[in-house]
Design a protein around this motif. Structure first.
Motif, PDB file in Angstrom:
ATOM      1  N   MET A 126     152.991   1.306  35.912  1.00 50.85           N
ATOM      2  CA  MET A 126     152.022   2.941  35.142  1.00 50.85           C
ATOM      3  C   MET A 126     151.039   3.102  34.530  1.00 50.85           C
ATOM      4  SD  MET A 126     155.132   3.367  35.390  1.00 50.85           S
ATOM      5  CE  MET A 126     155.929   4.796  34.150  1.00 50.85           C
ATOM      6  N   ASP A 127     150.423   2.398  35.138  1.00 53.73           N
ATOM      7  CA  ASP A 127     148.479   2.794  34.973  1.00 53.73           C
ATOM      8  C   ASP A 127     148.617   3.145  35.238  1.00 53.73           C
ATOM      9  OD1 ASP A 127     149.181   1.449  31.964  1.00 53.73           O
ATOM     10  OD2 ASP A 127     148.193  -0.291  32.253  1.00 53.73           O
ATOM     11  N   LYS A 128     148.918   2.725  36.971  1.00 53.93           N
ATOM     12  CA  LYS A 128     148.273   3.985  38.175  1.00 53.93           C
ATOM     13  C   LYS A 128     147.980   5.176  38.685  1.00 53.93           C
ATOM     14  CE  LYS A 128     149.034   3.440  42.806  1.00 53.93           C
ATOM     15  NZ  LYS A 128     147.537   3.255  43.421  1.00 53.93           N
ATOM     16  N   GLU A 129     147.068   6.107  38.609  1.00 51.77           N
ATOM     17  CA  GLU A 129     146.642   7.294  39.193  1.00 51.77           C
ATOM     18  C   GLU A 129     146.675   7.429  40.382  1.00 51.77           C
ATOM     19  OE1 GLU A 129     143.118   8.457  37.085  1.00 51.77           O
ATOM     20  OE2 GLU A 129     144.185   8.120  35.174  1.00 51.77           O
ATOM     21  N   PHE A 130     147.108   8.521  41.390  1.00 49.25           N
ATOM     22  CA  PHE A 130     147.313   8.565  42.077  1.00 49.25           C
ATOM     23  C   PHE A 130     146.699  10.161  43.076  1.00 49.25           C
ATOM     24  CE2 PHE A 130     151.420   6.827  41.073  1.00 49.25           C
ATOM     25  CZ  PHE A 130     151.679   6.254  42.589  1.00 49.25           C
ATOM     26  N   GLU A 131     145.840   9.842  43.749  1.00 47.31           N
ATOM     27  CA  GLU A 131     145.335  11.444  44.104  1.00 47.31           C
ATOM     28  C   GLU A 131     145.601  12.521  45.008  1.00 47.31           C
ATOM     29  OE1 GLU A 131     141.036  10.825  46.633  1.00 47.31           O
ATOM     30  OE2 GLU A 131     142.186  11.251  47.614  1.00 47.31           O
ATOM     31  N   PHE A 132     145.439  13.111  44.408  1.00 51.55           N
ATOM     32  CA  PHE A 132     146.008  14.912  45.039  1.00 51.55           C
ATOM     33  C   PHE A 132     144.530  15.643  45.571  1.00 51.55           C
ATOM     34  CE2 PHE A 132     149.662  13.398  41.496  1.00 51.55           C
ATOM     35  CZ  PHE A 132     150.450  14.016  43.058  1.00 51.55           C
ATOM     36  N   THR A 133     144.380  16.406  46.462  1.00 50.03           N
ATOM     37  CA  THR A 133     144.553  17.549  46.860  1.00 50.03           C
ATOM     38  C   THR A 133     144.643  18.661  47.271  1.00 50.03           C
ATOM     39  OG1 THR A 133     143.208  15.392  48.188  1.00 50.03           O
ATOM     40  CG2 THR A 133     142.837  17.947  49.141  1.00 50.03           C
ATOM     41  N   THR A 168     146.356  34.300  46.871  1.00 51.69           N
ATOM     42  CA  THR A 168     146.259  32.806  47.389  1.00 51.69           C
ATOM     43  C   THR A 168     146.788  31.931  47.464  1.00 51.69           C
ATOM     44  OG1 THR A 168     144.152  33.209  45.786  1.00 51.69           O
ATOM     45  CG2 THR A 168     144.601  30.870  46.775  1.00 51.69           C
ATOM     46  N   THR A 169     146.899  31.342  48.871  1.00 51.79           N
ATOM     47  CA  THR A 169     147.966  30.228  48.647  1.00 51.79           C
ATOM     48  C   THR A 169     147.299  28.824  48.942  1.00 51.79           C
ATOM     49  OG1 THR A 169     146.256  30.611  51.218  1.00 51.79           O
ATOM     50  CG2 THR A 169     148.957  31.991  51.180  1.00 51.79           C
ATOM     51  N   TYR A 170     148.160  27.753  48.932  1.00 52.60           N
ATOM     52  CA  TYR A 170     148.144  27.378  48.397  1.00 52.60           C
ATOM     53  C   TYR A 170     149.019  25.689  49.116  1.00 52.60           C
ATOM     54  CZ  TYR A 170     151.948  26.913  44.663  1.00 52.60           C
ATOM     55  OH  TYR A 170     152.779  26.925  44.866  1.00 52.60           O
ATOM     56  N   GLU A 171     148.212  24.696  48.955  1.00 53.83           N
ATOM     57  CA  GLU A 171     148.537  23.729  49.891  1.00 53.83           C
ATOM     58  C   GLU A 171     148.659  22.401  49.121  1.00 53.83           C
ATOM     59  OE1 GLU A 171     148.172  23.088  53.815  1.00 53.83           O
ATOM     60  OE2 GLU A 171     147.688  25.105  54.334  1.00 53.83           O
ATOM     61  N   ILE A 172     149.474  21.796  48.005  1.00 51.03           N
ATOM     62  CA  ILE A 172     148.763  20.630  47.527  1.00 51.03           C
ATOM     63  C   ILE A 172     149.025  19.577  48.948  1.00 51.03           C
ATOM     64  CG2 ILE A 172     149.658  19.122  45.812  1.00 51.03           C
ATOM     65  CD1 ILE A 172     150.502  21.806  44.810  1.00 51.03           C
ATOM     66  N   SER A 173     148.664  18.046  48.378  1.00 54.72           N
ATOM     67  CA  SER A 173     148.963  16.591  49.403  1.00 54.72           C
ATOM     68  C   SER A 173     148.515  15.794  48.297  1.00 54.72           C
ATOM     69  CB  SER A 173     148.392  16.449  50.189  1.00 54.72           C
ATOM     70  OG  SER A 173     147.043  16.742  50.077  1.00 54.72           O
ATOM     71  N   GLU A 174     149.338  14.622  47.948  1.00 53.55           N
ATOM     72  CA  GLU A 174     149.009  13.096  47.705  1.00 53.55           C
ATOM     73  C   GLU A 174     149.584  11.785  48.497  1.00 53.55           C
ATOM     74  OE1 GLU A 174     151.483  10.953  44.046  1.00 53.55           O
ATOM     75  OE2 GLU A 174     152.266  12.161  45.977  1.00 53.55           O
ATOM     76  N   ASP A 175     148.374  11.308  47.875  1.00 47.37           N
ATOM     77  CA  ASP A 175     148.104   9.509  48.800  1.00 47.37           C
ATOM     78  C   ASP A 175     149.077   9.073  47.651  1.00 47.37           C
ATOM     79  OD1 ASP A 175     147.539   7.189  49.503  1.00 47.37           O
ATOM     80  OD2 ASP A 175     145.413   7.294  49.192  1.00 47.37           O
TER      81      ASP A 175
END
Length: 267
Positions: free
Chosen positions: A144-151, A210-217
């Protein structure tokens, strides 16, 4: 917040009315030059910029009214989110004779629309929206303390460019939160950021179109999100919160067979 920008104008001679109010062809007419409308800093509300008007070469022209068409120059690559004015304004210059010196002079100028209403305004507008991303973590094996990287990658509407950075506000920042924002050579804008459980990141002042694209590791976790990972920013909207949920669970192995089959065979 509209970006700082300078607007340019074209001036084109249109018509002439002589000193008796009759329309005729002018063999010569005054020279009119317009300055630029310069907004040197960003605007978060309505602002105005004055445009200089220089009138010359009227000493030997016929007395009367000269009309000029003023149009705003639309750049080849427009500023993303900006609507340029397509309605011309007409400048009317009245030349009279001074009775004492016999010299011609500019007696008056006024502006009007194509239908004759007086006006002195050319209006432009800027529209933007925002994007919100929220993180949730679930599962009996989840950290629960983990953080995820987004772009998230922002691409301006075709034929436009970003003239202002996408503003980033973070509703629930933590000390470990990081943002890396990059303006790319291809005109796109990329932001890399990390979110932990319950965290929200809001991207505001994104130009409309503007268009957007979200991705996550997702780093081994399962992943799902409530809305599409890509889309288009519409004017003045607060995009529905896009909740990204990562889950990590495991079946518990007790080592005890709970199947009833051995007991059935024994009986």
């Amino acid at each position: 917040t509209a970006p700082a920008e300078t607007f340019n104008f074209n001036v084109e001679y249109q018509s002439f009315k002589n000193n008796e109010g009759e329309t005729e062809t002018a063999t010569a007419y005054p020279t009119v030059a317009l300055g630029d409308a310069a907004f040197t800093s960003a605007l978060s509300e309505t602002g105005t910029a004055d445009v200089s008007v220089a009138i010359s070469n009227y000493a030997n022209v016929a007395l009367g009214e000269y009309t000029y068409k003023i149009t705003e120059v639309v750049p080849d690559i427009k500023t993303a989110g900006t609507t340029y004015n397509s309605s011309p304004v007409y400048l009317v210059v009245t030349i009279l004779r001074d009775e004492d010196s016999n010299n011609h002079y500019v007696a008056a100028i006024h502006y009007k629309t194509a239908t004759g209403e007086k006006t002195g305004m050319i209006t432009n507008s800027y529209a933007a929206g925002q994007l919100t991303v929220t993180k949730e973590i679930e599962g009996n094996m989840a950290d629960m303390d983990k953080e995820f990287e987004f772009t998230v990658k922002f691409t301006p509407e075709s034929g436009t460019k970003f003239d202002t950075n996408v503003q980033i506000t973070d509703d629930e920042a933590t000390t470990s939160r990081t943002y890396t924002a990059t303006a790319n050579a291809d005109g796109t804008y990329t932001v890399v950021f990390n979110l932990g459980d319950g965290d929200t990141a809001t991207f505001s002042n994104i130009p409309v179109g503007t268009t957007y694209e979200i991705s996550e590791d997702e780093d081994g976790y399962s992943k799902e999100h409530t809305t599409a990972a890509d889309g288009t920013i519409s004017a003045n909207n607060e995009t529905d919160v896009d909740v990204w949920t990562n889950t990590l669970t495991s079946e518990i192995d007790t080592g005890i067979t709970m199947d009833s089959m051995p007991y059935v065979l024994l009986l």
